[in-house]
Design an enzyme around this catalytic site. Structure first.
Site, mmCIF file in Angstrom:
data_model
loop_
_atom_site.group_PDB
_atom_site.id
_atom_site.type_symbol
_atom_site.label_atom_id
_atom_site.label_comp_id
_atom_site.label_asym_id
_atom_site.label_seq_id
_atom_site.Cartn_x
_atom_site.Cartn_y
_atom_site.Cartn_z
ATOM 1 N N SER A 15 -7.343 24.471 14.296
ATOM 2 C CA SER A 15 -7.970 23.780 13.424
ATOM 3 C C SER A 15 -9.001 22.840 14.039
ATOM 4 O O SER A 15 -9.242 22.766 15.110
ATOM 5 C CB SER A 15 -6.845 22.635 12.803
ATOM 6 O OG SER A 15 -6.354 21.837 13.710
ATOM 7 N N ASP A 36 -2.805 26.918 20.951
ATOM 8 C CA ASP A 36 -2.516 25.653 20.122
ATOM 9 C C ASP A 36 -0.949 25.655 20.067
ATOM 10 O O ASP A 36 -0.155 26.650 20.342
ATOM 11 C CB ASP A 36 -3.227 25.759 18.627
ATOM 12 C CG ASP A 36 -3.570 24.467 18.190
ATOM 13 O OD1 ASP A 36 -2.455 23.632 18.439
ATOM 14 O OD2 ASP A 36 -4.596 24.155 17.472
ATOM 15 N N ASP A 57 1.596 24.792 24.911
ATOM 16 C CA ASP A 57 1.167 23.224 24.775
ATOM 17 C C ASP A 57 0.156 23.002 26.025
ATOM 18 O O ASP A 57 0.539 23.578 27.456
ATOM 19 C CB ASP A 57 2.453 22.578 25.203
ATOM 20 C CG ASP A 57 2.477 20.894 25.204
ATOM 21 O OD1 ASP A 57 1.320 20.416 25.513
ATOM 22 O OD2 ASP A 57 3.221 20.070 24.697
ATOM 23 N N VAL A 58 -0.812 22.222 25.917
ATOM 24 C CA VAL A 58 -1.798 22.386 27.108
ATOM 25 C C VAL A 58 -1.251 21.670 28.427
ATOM 26 O O VAL A 58 -1.778 21.653 29.409
ATOM 27 C CB VAL A 58 -3.104 21.504 26.582
ATOM 28 C CG1 VAL A 58 -4.036 22.493 25.608
ATOM 29 C CG2 VAL A 58 -2.767 20.120 26.016
ATOM 30 N N SER A 147 -14.890 11.444 23.622
ATOM 31 C CA SER A 147 -15.166 10.850 22.369
ATOM 32 C C SER A 147 -16.065 9.471 22.781
ATOM 33 O O SER A 147 -15.942 8.928 23.816
ATOM 34 C CB SER A 147 -13.762 10.336 21.832
ATOM 35 O OG SER A 147 -13.918 9.234 20.880
ATOM 36 N N TYR A 160 -6.073 5.893 23.481
ATOM 37 C CA TYR A 160 -7.100 6.927 23.161
ATOM 38 C C TYR A 160 -8.401 6.849 23.861
ATOM 39 O O TYR A 160 -8.789 7.711 24.659
ATOM 40 C CB TYR A 160 -7.462 7.070 21.774
ATOM 41 C CG TYR A 160 -8.338 8.208 21.196
ATOM 42 C CD1 TYR A 160 -8.062 9.402 21.186
ATOM 43 C CD2 TYR A 160 -9.554 7.827 20.741
ATOM 44 C CE1 TYR A 160 -8.571 10.428 20.985
ATOM 45 C CE2 TYR A 160 -10.354 8.823 20.496
ATOM 46 C CZ TYR A 160 -10.043 10.194 20.516
ATOM 47 O OH TYR A 160 -10.789 11.171 20.048
ATOM 48 N N THR A 195 -12.926 16.299 10.497
ATOM 49 C CA THR A 195 -11.901 17.130 10.829
ATOM 50 C C THR A 195 -10.623 16.877 9.725
ATOM 51 O O THR A 195 -10.548 15.846 9.152
ATOM 52 C CB THR A 195 -11.538 17.110 12.233
ATOM 53 O OG1 THR A 195 -10.899 15.483 12.370
ATOM 54 C CG2 THR A 195 -12.593 17.217 13.151
#
Length: 254
Positions: A15, A36, A57-58, A147, A160, A195
């Protein structure tokens, strides 16, 4: 670096940014392996043509190694590109009416966004380094996702912002480490992107956030992130850079 005739590994590919990137790379002639979570893949349904989704899972070494193995399965299409889009964005104040920020949320955010990024970077780089270089000595590229919160974290974004700040700091060190293997490393720091995660907050939130972007006066599109990945692949001299994709946005405290 050409995309056509090569393989790319994209995380978070079911996604949002990951899906847009996987779709664009496949359209450019690449073989794409997307990693994913199983639940995300189930929700996504059939992947785009040219994209094979692998559940994992990363943060899990075996899961990422399995995805890398799938991405190196084509002898005629070497792994040249890895793009890390998987991440989470919880919102918690350090102090609130509920008390202090819970440590587990902070730890989990850093684990997925930063440790997960490094996990994919190191294992994909190991595989890319084993390929034959082109005439200029180049073997491939890793694009990570940070980000604008890495620079202007808002209220409630301590976890974050810290995790994405780590991704930004990782970029130049990784580029220098991997230079002798002919592997470039660049990072994209998106602003506010339209998103599914953002859409879940409702149209009013989306409109309000779009108002804060100087120009273009709208939210970014996932396809624009994918376009920037393709541009980074094509521009062989861009290395060790973090590129903001934010419409000149500088985030306010809240």
């Amino acid at each position: 670096m050409r995309i056509d005739g090569t393989t790319a590994l994209v995380t978070g590919a079911a996604s949002g940014l990951g899906l847009a990137t996987a779709t664009a790379l496949a359209a450019a002639g690449g073989h794409v392996v997307g990693l994913d979570l199983a639940a995300a893949i189930e929700r996504a349904g059939d992947p785009p043509a040219g994209v094979a989704l692998v559940a994992g899972d990363v943060t899990d070494e075996e899961d990422v190694a399995r995805a890398v193995a799938a991405a190196t399965a084509h002898d005629d299409a070497p792994l040249r590109l890895a793009v890390t889009c998987a991440g989470i964005a919880p919102a918690r104040r350090i102090l609130s009416s509920r008390g202090a920020h819970d440590l587990e949320t902070f730890r989990r955010t850093v684990e997925i966004n930063l440790v997960g990024t490094f996990n994919v970077l190191r294992l994909s780089a190991e595989a890319i380094a084993q390929t034959e270089p082109d005439a200029a000595g180049q073997r491939g590229l890793v694009v990570t996702t940070a980000s604008v919160a890495a620079y202007e974290g808002q209220i409630g974004q301590a976890a974050y912002a810290a995790s994405k700040g780590g991704v930004v700091s990782l970029t130049i060190a990784a580029a220098r480490d991997l230079a002798r293997s002919g592997i470039r490393v660049n990072t994209i720091a998106p602003g506010i992107v339209d998103t599914p995660m953002l859409s879940s907050l409702g149209p009013e939130v989306g409109r309000s956030l779009a108002e804060s972007v100087p120009f273009p006066h709208r939210l970014a599109r996932p396809e624009e992130f994918a376009q920037l990945v393709l541009m980074l692949a094509a521009h062989d001299y861009l290395n060790g850079e973090t590129i903001r994709m934010d419409g000149a946005l500088r985030m306010a405290p809240q």
